[in-house]
Design a protein around this motif. Sequence first.
Motif, PDB file in Angstrom:
ATOM      1  N   LYS A  92       7.264   5.381  -3.510  1.00  0.00           N
ATOM      2  CA  LYS A  92       6.366   5.988  -2.526  1.00  0.00           C
ATOM      3  C   LYS A  92       5.975   7.414  -2.888  1.00  0.00           C
ATOM      4  O   LYS A  92       4.861   7.860  -2.606  1.00  0.00           O
ATOM      5  CB  LYS A  92       7.081   6.006  -1.156  1.00  0.00           C
ATOM      6  CG  LYS A  92       7.059   4.671  -0.466  1.00  0.00           C
ATOM      7  CD  LYS A  92       7.396   4.802   0.990  1.00  0.00           C
ATOM      8  CE  LYS A  92       8.902   4.560   1.189  1.00  0.00           C
ATOM      9  NZ  LYS A  92       9.266   4.477   2.625  1.00  0.00           N
TER      10      LYS A  92
ATOM     11  N   LEU B 105      -2.679   6.985  -3.068  1.00  0.00           N
ATOM     12  CA  LEU B 105      -3.862   6.140  -2.922  1.00  0.00           C
ATOM     13  C   LEU B 105      -5.128   6.950  -3.163  1.00  0.00           C
ATOM     14  O   LEU B 105      -5.115   8.192  -3.130  1.00  0.00           O
ATOM     15  CB  LEU B 105      -3.892   5.553  -1.509  1.00  0.00           C
ATOM     16  CG  LEU B 105      -2.704   4.661  -1.139  1.00  0.00           C
ATOM     17  CD1 LEU B 105      -2.724   4.356   0.335  1.00  0.00           C
ATOM     18  CD2 LEU B 105      -2.731   3.396  -1.937  1.00  0.00           C
TER      19      LEU B 105
ATOM     20  N   MET C 104      -5.437   1.364  -4.462  1.00  0.00           N
ATOM     21  CA  MET C 104      -6.062   0.577  -3.398  1.00  0.00           C
ATOM     22  C   MET C 104      -6.732  -0.691  -3.933  1.00  0.00           C
ATOM     23  O   MET C 104      -6.902  -1.647  -3.180  1.00  0.00           O
ATOM     24  CB  MET C 104      -7.127   1.409  -2.658  1.00  0.00           C
ATOM     25  CG  MET C 104      -6.572   2.397  -1.656  1.00  0.00           C
ATOM     26  SD  MET C 104      -5.594   1.612  -0.360  1.00  0.00           S
ATOM     27  CE  MET C 104      -6.881   0.955   0.672  1.00  0.00           C
TER      28      MET C 104
ATOM     29  N   ASP D 225      -5.311  -5.750   4.818  1.00  0.00           N
ATOM     30  CA  ASP D 225      -6.496  -4.899   4.933  1.00  0.00           C
ATOM     31  C   ASP D 225      -7.625  -5.325   3.993  1.00  0.00           C
ATOM     32  O   ASP D 225      -8.148  -4.509   3.237  1.00  0.00           O
ATOM     33  CB  ASP D 225      -6.133  -3.434   4.626  1.00  0.00           C
ATOM     34  CG  ASP D 225      -5.374  -2.798   5.777  1.00  0.00           C
ATOM     35  OD1 ASP D 225      -4.857  -1.690   5.594  1.00  0.00           O
ATOM     36  OD2 ASP D 225      -5.291  -3.422   6.857  1.00  0.00           O
ATOM     37  N   HIS D 226      -7.966  -6.531   3.991  1.00  0.00           N
ATOM     38  CA  HIS D 226      -9.047  -7.067   3.163  1.00  0.00           C
ATOM     39  C   HIS D 226      -8.762  -6.975   1.672  1.00  0.00           C
ATOM     40  O   HIS D 226      -9.667  -6.844   0.860  1.00  0.00           O
ATOM     41  CB  HIS D 226     -10.385  -6.359   3.452  1.00  0.00           C
ATOM     42  CG  HIS D 226     -10.710  -6.353   4.906  1.00  0.00           C
ATOM     43  ND1 HIS D 226     -11.168  -7.470   5.571  1.00  0.00           N
ATOM     44  CD2 HIS D 226     -10.612  -5.374   5.834  1.00  0.00           C
ATOM     45  CE1 HIS D 226     -11.348  -7.173   6.846  1.00  0.00           C
ATOM     46  NE2 HIS D 226     -11.012  -5.909   7.045  1.00  0.00           N
TER      47      HIS D 226
ATOM     48  N   ASN E  39       6.388  -3.292  11.431  1.00  0.00           N
ATOM     49  CA  ASN E  39       5.602  -2.258  12.084  1.00  0.00           C
ATOM     50  C   ASN E  39       5.324  -1.138  11.085  1.00  0.00           C
ATOM     51  O   ASN E  39       6.203  -0.367  10.715  1.00  0.00           O
ATOM     52  CB  ASN E  39       6.370  -1.703  13.302  1.00  0.00           C
ATOM     53  CG  ASN E  39       5.477  -0.783  14.113  1.00  0.00           C
ATOM     54  OD1 ASN E  39       4.306  -0.587  13.796  1.00  0.00           O
ATOM     55  ND2 ASN E  39       6.031  -0.215  15.167  1.00  0.00           N
ATOM     56  N   THR E  40       4.109  -1.096  10.642  1.00  0.00           N
ATOM     57  CA  THR E  40       3.745  -0.083   9.656  1.00  0.00           C
ATOM     58  C   THR E  40       2.896   1.011  10.282  1.00  0.00           C
ATOM     59  O   THR E  40       2.238   1.758   9.578  1.00  0.00           O
ATOM     60  CB  THR E  40       2.970  -0.740   8.510  1.00  0.00           C
ATOM     61  OG1 THR E  40       1.854  -1.435   9.065  1.00  0.00           O
ATOM     62  CG2 THR E  40       3.835  -1.702   7.750  1.00  0.00           C
ATOM     63  N   PHE E  41       2.871   1.030  11.603  1.00  0.00           N
ATOM     64  CA  PHE E  41       2.134   2.072  12.333  1.00  0.00           C
ATOM     65  C   PHE E  41       0.667   2.095  11.963  1.00  0.00           C
ATOM     66  O   PHE E  41       0.059   3.149  11.836  1.00  0.00           O
ATOM     67  CB  PHE E  41       2.763   3.448  12.114  1.00  0.00           C
ATOM     68  CG  PHE E  41       4.194   3.467  12.531  1.00  0.00           C
ATOM     69  CD1 PHE E  41       5.196   3.361  11.566  1.00  0.00           C
ATOM     70  CD2 PHE E  41       4.560   3.556  13.855  1.00  0.00           C
ATOM     71  CE1 PHE E  41       6.533   3.365  11.930  1.00  0.00           C
ATOM     72  CE2 PHE E  41       5.892   3.556  14.227  1.00  0.00           C
ATOM     73  CZ  PHE E  41       6.888   3.457  13.269  1.00  0.00           C
ATOM     74  N   GLY E  42       0.145   0.912  11.804  1.00  0.00           N
ATOM     75  CA  GLY E  42      -1.286   0.813  11.545  1.00  0.00           C
ATOM     76  C   GLY E  42      -1.682   0.993  10.092  1.00  0.00           C
ATOM     77  O   GLY E  42      -2.871   0.964   9.778  1.00  0.00           O
ATOM     78  N   TRP E  43      -0.717   1.180   9.243  1.00  0.00           N
ATOM     79  CA  TRP E  43      -1.062   1.444   7.851  1.00  0.00           C
ATOM     80  C   TRP E  43      -1.398   0.153   7.105  1.00  0.00           C
ATOM     81  O   TRP E  43      -2.291   0.146   6.262  1.00  0.00           O
ATOM     82  CB  TRP E  43       0.105   2.159   7.160  1.00  0.00           C
ATOM     83  CG  TRP E  43      -0.206   2.623   5.785  1.00  0.00           C
ATOM     84  CD1 TRP E  43       0.330   2.175   4.628  1.00  0.00           C
ATOM     85  CD2 TRP E  43      -1.132   3.648   5.404  1.00  0.00           C
ATOM     86  NE1 TRP E  43      -0.173   2.833   3.558  1.00  0.00           N
ATOM     87  CE2 TRP E  43      -1.092   3.744   4.010  1.00  0.00           C
ATOM     88  CE3 TRP E  43      -2.001   4.487   6.114  1.00  0.00           C
ATOM     89  CZ2 TRP E  43      -1.874   4.650   3.294  1.00  0.00           C
ATOM     90  CZ3 TRP E  43      -2.767   5.378   5.401  1.00  0.00           C
ATOM     91  CH2 TRP E  43      -2.705   5.447   3.999  1.00  0.00           C
ATOM     92  N   ALA E  44      -0.619  -0.903   7.427  1.00  0.00           N
ATOM     93  CA  ALA E  44      -0.849  -2.181   6.744  1.00  0.00           C
ATOM     94  C   ALA E  44      -1.014  -3.267   7.798  1.00  0.00           C
ATOM     95  O   ALA E  44      -0.063  -3.628   8.486  1.00  0.00           O
ATOM     96  CB  ALA E  44       0.321  -2.496   5.822  1.00  0.00           C
ATOM     97  N   THR E  45      -2.217  -3.778   7.904  1.00  0.00           N
ATOM     98  CA  THR E  45      -2.498  -4.859   8.849  1.00  0.00           C
ATOM     99  C   THR E  45      -2.616  -6.147   8.055  1.00  0.00           C
ATOM    100  O   THR E  45      -3.513  -6.280   7.220  1.00  0.00           O
ATOM    101  CB  THR E  45      -3.802  -4.587   9.614  1.00  0.00           C
ATOM    102  OG1 THR E  45      -3.738  -3.270  10.152  1.00  0.00           O
ATOM    103  CG2 THR E  45      -3.983  -5.584  10.724  1.00  0.00           C
TER     104      THR E  45
ATOM    105  N   LYS F 201       0.819  -1.215   0.000  1.00  0.00           N
ATOM    106  CA  LYS F 201       0.000   0.000   0.000  1.00  0.00           C
ATOM    107  C   LYS F 201       0.858   1.274   0.000  1.00  0.00           C
ATOM    108  O   LYS F 201       0.402   2.341   0.399  1.00  0.00           O
ATOM    109  CB  LYS F 201      -0.926   0.003   1.240  1.00  0.00           C
ATOM    110  CG  LYS F 201      -2.393   0.199   0.900  1.00  0.00           C
ATOM    111  CD  LYS F 201      -3.327  -0.261   1.986  1.00  0.00           C
ATOM    112  CE  LYS F 201      -3.218   0.573   3.240  1.00  0.00           C
ATOM    113  NZ  LYS F 201      -4.210   0.169   4.271  1.00  0.00           N
ATOM    114  N   GLU F 202       2.088   1.152  -0.473  1.00  0.00           N
ATOM    115  CA  GLU F 202       2.945   2.333  -0.548  1.00  0.00           C
ATOM    116  C   GLU F 202       3.584   2.502  -1.912  1.00  0.00           C
ATOM    117  O   GLU F 202       3.886   3.625  -2.323  1.00  0.00           O
ATOM    118  CB  GLU F 202       4.044   2.245   0.518  1.00  0.00           C
ATOM    119  CG  GLU F 202       3.501   2.392   1.928  1.00  0.00           C
ATOM    120  CD  GLU F 202       4.602   2.274   2.970  1.00  0.00           C
ATOM    121  OE1 GLU F 202       5.607   3.013   2.880  1.00  0.00           O
ATOM    122  OE2 GLU F 202       4.449   1.425   3.881  1.00  0.00           O
TER     123      GLU F 202
END
Lengths: 533, 227
Positions: A89, A94, A121, A209-210, A157-163, A40-41
């Motif tokens: 990047k 997105l 996305m 993220d789905h 650790n993507t700080f919540g960006w990519a789960t 996602k980057e």
Amino acid sequence: MRGALVPGVLLLLSTAVWCDDPSPPGKPVLTAESCRSPEKETFTCWWTPGSSGGLPTVHRLFYKKASYEKELECPDYRSGGRNSCFFDKTITSLWEEFELTVVAANALGDATSDTLKIDVMDVVRPYHPKNLALRVKQSNDNPYLYISWQSPLNKTNTFGWATIKYELGVRPEKSKEWKIYDTGLQTNFSLHTVDPGATYEVQVRCTLDHSRWSEWSPAASIKIPINSQKDKLLWVLILVSLIPLLTAICALVVRRNSVKQCLLPPVPGPKIIGVDPKLLKSGRSEDVVSALFGNQKLVNMKARTEEIEEFISVSESRGWLLSDDFLSEKVRSLIIPNGFLFTSKSQDVEKAEDGREDPLFDTRSSRSGDSGTAVEPLLLPPEPQSVNPVSKDAACRSAMQCPPPTSYVDIPTPEDGGAPEVPSDNYSRVKGVSGEDILLEKEPVLPCRDAQIQQISMASDYSRVAEVNSDTTVLLQKLRPSADPSCKEKQLRDAEWKVCRKGKPSGTESSEGPCTPLVGSGYVDSVLNFTVK
Amino acid sequence: MMLAVCSVWLLLVCLVLYSRLKVAAAAPTCTNGQAGCHVLSLANLFDRVIQHSARMHGISNDLHSEFELYFLPSKNQIGRVSRNCHTSTILTPNGKENAQRMAREELTEVILKLLVAWRDPLWHFHQSLAHNHEFSNFSSNKSLEMSDMVHELRKGVQKVIEKMKMLGIMGNSLGGLGTSESLLAPDSAEWRLMKDYDLLYCFRRDSSKIQNYLKILKCRIVPEHGC
């Protein structure tokens, strides 16, 4: 004309192919499926080039962000490999639509692909997880499979960006279907439903993220070892339980004789009291004699005088079962008329040695007290029965003329009316036994009996075994009834000798028929087989 | 006698109710980390909100795919879609770095703006679906759910903001976000001109933005498992 048209066309086509004329390039193909953003980057797009047209062709990608009007060229043609364009990047944005076009150009012209509009996305798709590792671990003696892997992203650790969420596929070796396990955000999984000894294949994939699922990782397989500890325990238990079993078996083997006696009590058979079977077996005459007439047996038998034994009735009628003193006589009267001849077979002798008690012998011993006649084996044709064997013995002792104990048997006849008599002329004295033969005395030496001794007149068809020559010879003495009932001796002088050969008639034998072969019971039916001259 | 019993009983009831009220009243004053406290922590609130937004995005995705099957947009409609979205005026970060660079108050404001902007359009969308017999009940139900979710999510985010203000994490620069009218752009009626498909496309994109921004916000404020 038409006929020439078709081949003409064919010729043209073939020349076209063979000659390979240069032409403008074919149209490249760019589809949404060929673009991918793994985290996602950034994102990369691959195109499929058309035909090159025989000339060196250059492909160029142009993109336009929806927010900008200007069309820009791909910044990086290398990072993604051949026929690719990588957007880093800074360019990736997105929730914005990108318009992409690929242009193939050669010397003769160019070709433009269809414009592809994508939102980054929508093309997010991570790579498969890395470093899939399988390990078998133990939990309470139960094995389980510990599966671990790593995130495909360089930075976890993507700080919540990519789960990233993972999914496992497990397949036993022989199964065709994969069992899917959802592991969520974890990068490890413990599978407890494993069978020892089975092999398992494992693969893992992930989603961001789905987004669309990644490819499956390369499958790893592992074999679950059979739980040796459990097996060891089992073997230990088996061995421990076998030890008492083995000891029991050993005890049985060692004491098999006593076990045999316990389980299979030997049936008492006839035997000669006081006969040492070993000496008899040795075959030497002196040994035989001592075996038959050994004093030691006298001593042994003396101990048994007071015993009251049970008797075996071999008669058909039950009425003759008596006890104690009179039974012996009765038994004799029952037995002997049937013509039983006890022969000194080894087994009988063995039985004698055992001390096992033939009732007749016991009776004799019980009746005789210190009688020397107790030693007499029940091997002979009837002998003058002494109603009062004690007196006979007494006579023996006093007279000092007592011959060595003979192997006589008193066999009363039924005609006596119960009073046993000793027939003096139909008996032979067994001198000894050699092997399986009975040695009969040629010159019977009988003690003179008291007047009280009654004689039992026997049928003339009994013979006295006088001598046993060899393995198969029994010397019989034929007795004639004597007018003088008082003394056996006289009668015996008239006796004649006969040899009975086992199994076949002997030369000296006057009997018409062969002796009966010695049967298992040791009895010889002299009625049937002997003839008295 | 009976009167005495009744009065005693009433007294007991009153006492019980009073004690209960006291307990209930005590709840809001319960601070984070106190033993036996039932009030949700900020992390829990964030998780709930993020889950909610994820679900909302899922539904919008489903509806969009459904519409794509039945109503393939013509080529004329594709392109410049972002301009057609009525929320395109709201400046939103378009990448991870941009979102991380944004101040938390600013980010929170963006989220709220988006949520507020979609409340009316979705409601009307649902109405149009319900009245239009071309669409199945399934689609109509989904649109209603979507509309409700936007409403719920906005309330949830506002709770999170309150909590953050209470904890001193966030300043009071968001004071004007209470009223929805202040957030609406002047040309807010633009959405009425949008066609259903474009509306769904736009909402799908915006719900994805909301979800991502909330996650970034959470991991920045309460970093823990899942970041």
